[in-house]
Design a protein around this motif. Structure first.
Motif, PDB file in Angstrom:
ATOM      1  N   TYR A  54     -36.755 -19.153   0.568  1.00  0.00           N
ATOM      2  CA  TYR A  54     -37.477 -17.874   0.588  1.00  0.00           C
ATOM      3  C   TYR A  54     -38.420 -17.723  -0.603  1.00  0.00           C
ATOM      4  O   TYR A  54     -39.483 -17.106  -0.481  1.00  0.00           O
ATOM      5  CB  TYR A  54     -36.490 -16.706   0.683  1.00  0.00           C
ATOM      6  CG  TYR A  54     -36.094 -16.422   2.105  1.00  0.00           C
ATOM      7  CD1 TYR A  54     -34.940 -16.974   2.661  1.00  0.00           C
ATOM      8  CD2 TYR A  54     -36.914 -15.643   2.922  1.00  0.00           C
ATOM      9  CE1 TYR A  54     -34.604 -16.739   3.993  1.00  0.00           C
ATOM     10  CE2 TYR A  54     -36.579 -15.409   4.253  1.00  0.00           C
ATOM     11  CZ  TYR A  54     -35.428 -15.963   4.774  1.00  0.00           C
ATOM     12  OH  TYR A  54     -35.096 -15.739   6.095  1.00  0.00           O
ATOM     13  N   SER A  58     -42.307 -17.029  -0.024  1.00  0.00           N
ATOM     14  CA  SER A  58     -43.001 -15.851  -0.568  1.00  0.00           C
ATOM     15  C   SER A  58     -44.142 -16.275  -1.484  1.00  0.00           C
ATOM     16  O   SER A  58     -45.197 -15.620  -1.507  1.00  0.00           O
ATOM     17  CB  SER A  58     -42.026 -14.908  -1.271  1.00  0.00           C
ATOM     18  OG  SER A  58     -41.366 -15.549  -2.312  1.00  0.00           O
ATOM     19  N   ALA A  89     -33.946  -1.887  -3.436  1.00  0.00           N
ATOM     20  CA  ALA A  89     -34.177  -2.890  -4.475  1.00  0.00           C
ATOM     21  C   ALA A  89     -34.294  -2.228  -5.843  1.00  0.00           C
ATOM     22  O   ALA A  89     -33.804  -2.759  -6.842  1.00  0.00           O
ATOM     23  CB  ALA A  89     -35.444  -3.680  -4.168  1.00  0.00           C
ATOM     24  N   THR A 198     -30.781 -13.311  -5.247  1.00  0.00           N
ATOM     25  CA  THR A 198     -31.251 -11.956  -5.526  1.00  0.00           C
ATOM     26  C   THR A 198     -32.685 -11.794  -5.044  1.00  0.00           C
ATOM     27  O   THR A 198     -33.539 -12.621  -5.369  1.00  0.00           O
ATOM     28  CB  THR A 198     -31.192 -11.655  -7.029  1.00  0.00           C
ATOM     29  OG1 THR A 198     -31.610 -12.819  -7.745  1.00  0.00           O
ATOM     30  CG2 THR A 198     -29.794 -11.294  -7.473  1.00  0.00           C
ATOM     31  N   PRO A 199     -32.984 -10.741  -4.285  1.00  0.00           N
ATOM     32  CA  PRO A 199     -34.353 -10.525  -3.799  1.00  0.00           C
ATOM     33  C   PRO A 199     -35.382 -10.457  -4.929  1.00  0.00           C
ATOM     34  O   PRO A 199     -36.530 -10.862  -4.740  1.00  0.00           O
ATOM     35  CB  PRO A 199     -34.265  -9.191  -3.050  1.00  0.00           C
ATOM     36  CG  PRO A 199     -32.849  -9.095  -2.624  1.00  0.00           C
ATOM     37  CD  PRO A 199     -32.058  -9.741  -3.723  1.00  0.00           C
ATOM     38  N   TYR A 200     -34.957  -9.981  -6.115  1.00  0.00           N
ATOM     39  CA  TYR A 200     -35.951  -9.843  -7.177  1.00  0.00           C
ATOM     40  C   TYR A 200     -36.541 -11.183  -7.572  1.00  0.00           C
ATOM     41  O   TYR A 200     -37.710 -11.270  -7.954  1.00  0.00           O
ATOM     42  CB  TYR A 200     -35.381  -9.103  -8.405  1.00  0.00           C
ATOM     43  CG  TYR A 200     -34.626  -9.941  -9.419  1.00  0.00           C
ATOM     44  CD1 TYR A 200     -33.242  -9.899  -9.472  1.00  0.00           C
ATOM     45  CD2 TYR A 200     -35.288 -10.756 -10.331  1.00  0.00           C
ATOM     46  CE1 TYR A 200     -32.535 -10.648 -10.404  1.00  0.00           C
ATOM     47  CE2 TYR A 200     -34.592 -11.521 -11.257  1.00  0.00           C
ATOM     48  CZ  TYR A 200     -33.222 -11.464 -11.292  1.00  0.00           C
ATOM     49  OH  TYR A 200     -32.529 -12.222 -12.209  1.00  0.00           O
ATOM     50  N   SER A 352     -26.607  -5.760  -4.064  1.00  0.00           N
ATOM     51  CA  SER A 352     -27.746  -6.627  -3.789  1.00  0.00           C
ATOM     52  C   SER A 352     -27.485  -7.464  -2.540  1.00  0.00           C
ATOM     53  O   SER A 352     -28.365  -7.635  -1.689  1.00  0.00           O
ATOM     54  CB  SER A 352     -27.990  -7.546  -4.996  1.00  0.00           C
ATOM     55  OG  SER A 352     -28.991  -8.473  -4.713  1.00  0.00           O
ATOM     56  N   LEU A 356     -29.741  -7.904   1.320  1.00  0.00           N
ATOM     57  CA  LEU A 356     -30.477  -9.164   1.517  1.00  0.00           C
ATOM     58  C   LEU A 356     -31.296  -9.215   2.823  1.00  0.00           C
ATOM     59  O   LEU A 356     -32.451  -9.631   2.780  1.00  0.00           O
ATOM     60  CB  LEU A 356     -29.504 -10.350   1.470  1.00  0.00           C
ATOM     61  CG  LEU A 356     -29.037 -10.776   0.087  1.00  0.00           C
ATOM     62  CD1 LEU A 356     -27.972 -11.872   0.203  1.00  0.00           C
ATOM     63  CD2 LEU A 356     -30.189 -11.270  -0.760  1.00  0.00           C
ATOM     64  N   ALA A 359     -34.714  -7.752   2.704  1.00  0.00           N
ATOM     65  CA  ALA A 359     -35.716  -8.501   1.940  1.00  0.00           C
ATOM     66  C   ALA A 359     -36.154  -9.750   2.694  1.00  0.00           C
ATOM     67  O   ALA A 359     -37.344 -10.077   2.731  1.00  0.00           O
ATOM     68  CB  ALA A 359     -35.154  -8.884   0.578  1.00  0.00           C
ATOM     69  N   PHE A 360     -35.210 -10.432   3.319  1.00  0.00           N
ATOM     70  CA  PHE A 360     -35.525 -11.731   3.935  1.00  0.00           C
ATOM     71  C   PHE A 360     -36.303 -11.606   5.246  1.00  0.00           C
ATOM     72  O   PHE A 360     -37.225 -12.367   5.500  1.00  0.00           O
ATOM     73  CB  PHE A 360     -34.238 -12.515   4.192  1.00  0.00           C
ATOM     74  CG  PHE A 360     -33.592 -13.080   2.958  1.00  0.00           C
ATOM     75  CD1 PHE A 360     -32.252 -13.453   2.968  1.00  0.00           C
ATOM     76  CD2 PHE A 360     -34.300 -13.256   1.784  1.00  0.00           C
ATOM     77  CE1 PHE A 360     -31.647 -13.981   1.833  1.00  0.00           C
ATOM     78  CE2 PHE A 360     -33.708 -13.783   0.644  1.00  0.00           C
ATOM     79  CZ  PHE A 360     -32.371 -14.153   0.668  1.00  0.00           C
ATOM     80  N   SER A 393     -27.086 -13.867   5.656  1.00  0.00           N
ATOM     81  CA  SER A 393     -27.261 -12.648   4.860  1.00  0.00           C
ATOM     82  C   SER A 393     -26.834 -11.414   5.656  1.00  0.00           C
ATOM     83  O   SER A 393     -26.326 -10.447   5.076  1.00  0.00           O
ATOM     84  CB  SER A 393     -28.704 -12.497   4.380  1.00  0.00           C
ATOM     85  OG  SER A 393     -29.552 -12.124   5.440  1.00  0.00           O
TER      86      SER A 393
END
Lengths: 412, 152
Positions: A54, A58, A89, A198-200, A352, A356, A359-360, A393
């Motif tokens: 990911y 991104s 987030a 972690t999405p961050y 978090s 997920l 975000a994904f 996720s």
């Protein structure tokens, strides 16, 4: 490849390795190693594959569209979806900022015995000064390279002269140990996923692609950063689990403090190991504080269309700068309430984990959109790994909060 | 109306979760489980302290790091012990309570002695206090195995 390019390449990859570990990884890996040995190491392998996929996706979105992934997600999925993702987030990353900031202060406390709460405002002030004075790439390189000192954990594994067959047996037994329940095993599975996917990281990497002004010609460098840096970072995480296993498991010691995460290195390598580990923890948490701050600032700015980032002076990205300063101040205030950073970290990574899929999913959808991505659309491998990671996720997200409650945050 | 119902359910779920996490043990078996966990934590805190003291004595650890670690171990042990002591023992568990609170009081005293010794730079005092930990850990281990035979 010319030497200057090779140098930048190597630097980028090394920074990715050193920047992988944050307080969530440190705490989760040491906790898991002490209680389960290497029986959850397979989760780290899966998590690294997933987040690398990911992060690459991104960054590729950012390179193709010249916009960071979150901004593209907002356009694609609509502002309401993006707002839900932003709020979730923001909340989680906000908690993580406080935990990372406390992690820096705890490392300084271990070095000086001065209470960590006295260090918190000092560290925050230094962060603000560095943010004002240094450019993005310099900051990234400094903490990334210093973070390489975390490799002392890999060295410590060797120096502890382990029974390798026992380590292998533990790593290839995906089940709880005697005295632990499946509930706590699954809870710590969720904790590890939340700490390592972690999405961050994903949104920071994509915004970083814009900050570093990456173009198509930088695709290879970006991929090497991800495909070499993240797995080696994962190796670091497994090394932390391994040393905790070797020193704490038979003694029945449970990890509740940062000081316990360095104790195995002390046992293996003595004072020199301790000093190197403290430098590593300082750099890792310092870097993670910057990344979580920036990630939150980026997402907020990208949602509202504000100027952002370090590519321009702070005064020209006033709202971005103000957001970061305000979040840092809030984190200082939260830290000074004496809430345990370890407890906050555990809760933050579990929350978090529950966010997920939010975000994904949009990143996977945008990555597959040929009208947006053109010839940089996801290939079969990206889609296969991305889809499997997304499905994982979803399972994690559904079970995270119930497991948190049922196992009382892993205590029983 | 639907939003109100959803909100009410969410609040009830949250309250239920908080109650489940914080409620004291009501039955003898729940009390024994909590006692085993308490003993496990206390033994963990004692062994952590012992490891740091040995590392300091062997020249492997620095004094500031050891000092911080010992302070944390003592603070955790005090919190663990007082949490257990705050629960009323169900019928038939008075002896268990007496035994565990006795061991926890001795342990917190010894961990305090370690903290005082390291603050004062008193290495003989440190060794003396650290020497009292292993027998206590043995008692805690016996208790753990009696209450939960599956534990290490």
């Amino acid at each position: 490849m010319n030497p200057k390019k090779l140098f930048a390449f190597t630097l980028g990859t090394l920074s990715a390795i050193g920047g992988f570990i944050d307080i969530g990884d440190l705490v989760a890996d040491a906790l898991v190693g002490a209680r389960f040995g290497l029986r959850l190491a397979w989760v780290t392998v899966l998590a690294v594959i997933g987040i690398a996929c990911y992060a690459e996706m991104s960054a590729r979105i950012a390179i193709r569209t010249r916009r960071p992934a979150f901004a593209v997600v907002r356009s694609r999925m609509g502002p309401r979806y993006a707002l839900v993702a932003l709020v979730g987030a923001f909340g989680v990353t906000g908690l993580l900022v406080m935990a990372e900031l406390s992690g820096v202060a705890l490392a300084l406390q271990l070095a000086t015995s001065v209470h960590y709460l006295l260090w918190v405002p000092v560290v925050a002030a230094v962060l603000l000064v560095l943010f004002w004075a240094l450019n993005f790439e310099t900051m990234e390189r400094i903490y990334g390279l210093l973070g390489l000192t975390m490799l002392v954990y890999v060295v410590a594994v060797w120096y502890l002269a382990p029974d390798w067959s026992r380590l292998w047996s533990s790593a290839t037994t995906p089940a709880p140990v005697s005295g632990e329940s499946w509930g706590t095993y699954l809870f710590f599975l969720v904790t590890l996923i939340g700490a390592q996917m972690t999405p961050y990281e994903m949104f920071f990497f994509s915004s970083g692609a814009i900050e570093n002004r990456w173009h198509r010609k930088d695709l290879t460098e970006m991929r090497v950063n991800v495909l070499v840096g993240f797995p080696l970072g994962g190796l670091l995480a497994i090394a932390i689990q391994a040393v905790a296993f070797l020193v704490f498991f038979d003694a029945g010691i449970q990890v509740e403090h940062i000081s316990q995460t360095v104790l195995p290195v002390v046992v293996a390598l003595g004072k020199l190991g301790l000093v190197i580990a403290l430098v590593g923890i300082f750099a890792a948490t310092f870097g993670a504080t910057i990344e979580t701050l920036f990630s939150t600032g980026y997402q907020l700015s990208q949602y509202f269309g504000w100027s952002y980032g370090k590519v321009q002076p702070p005064v020209r990205a006033a709202r971005f700068t103000t957001t970061i300063a305000a979040l840092l101040l809030l984190s200082v205030v939260l830290a000074l309430t004496t809430l345990s950073p370890i407890t906050i970290t555990i809760y933050a990574v579990v929350f978090s984990a529950s966010l997920l899929p939010l975000a994904f999913l949009p990143v996977l959808l945008v990555g597959n959109d040929r009208t947006v991505m053109g010839d940089l659309t996801n290939g079969r491998l990206s889609n296969a790994i991305g889809t499997l990671t997304l499905l994982l996720s979803v399972g994690i997200a559904v079970s995270a909060l119930p497991l948190l409650v049922i196992t009382k945050a892993g205590t029983g | 109306m639907r939003r109100l119902l959803v909100g009410l359910v969410a609040v009830l779920l949250l309250a239920g979760a908080l109650w489940y996490g914080q409620a004291p043990p009501r039955s003898a078996s729940a009390y024994q489980t909590r006692a085993a966990q308490t003993a496990l934590y206390l033994r963990s805190q004692s062994r952590t302290a012992g490891m740091w003291v040995r590392a300091l004595q062997d020249g492997q650890a620095t004094s500031p790091a050891t000092q911080v670690a010992l302070e944390e171990a003592e603070s955790d042990a005090v919190t663990t012990a007082s949490r257990f002591a705050g629960w009323d023992p169900p019928p038939g568990t008075d002896d268990l309570r007496r035994e565990l609170t006795g061991a926890s009081t001795e342990l917190t005293d010894d961990l305090a002695a370690l903290r005082i010794a390291i603050h004062a730079g008193d290495r003989p005092g440190l060794s003396s206090a650290a020497g009292r930990l292993p027998p206590l850990e043995g008692r805690l281990t016996t208790l753990i195995i009696t209450l939960d035979p599956g534990q290490r």
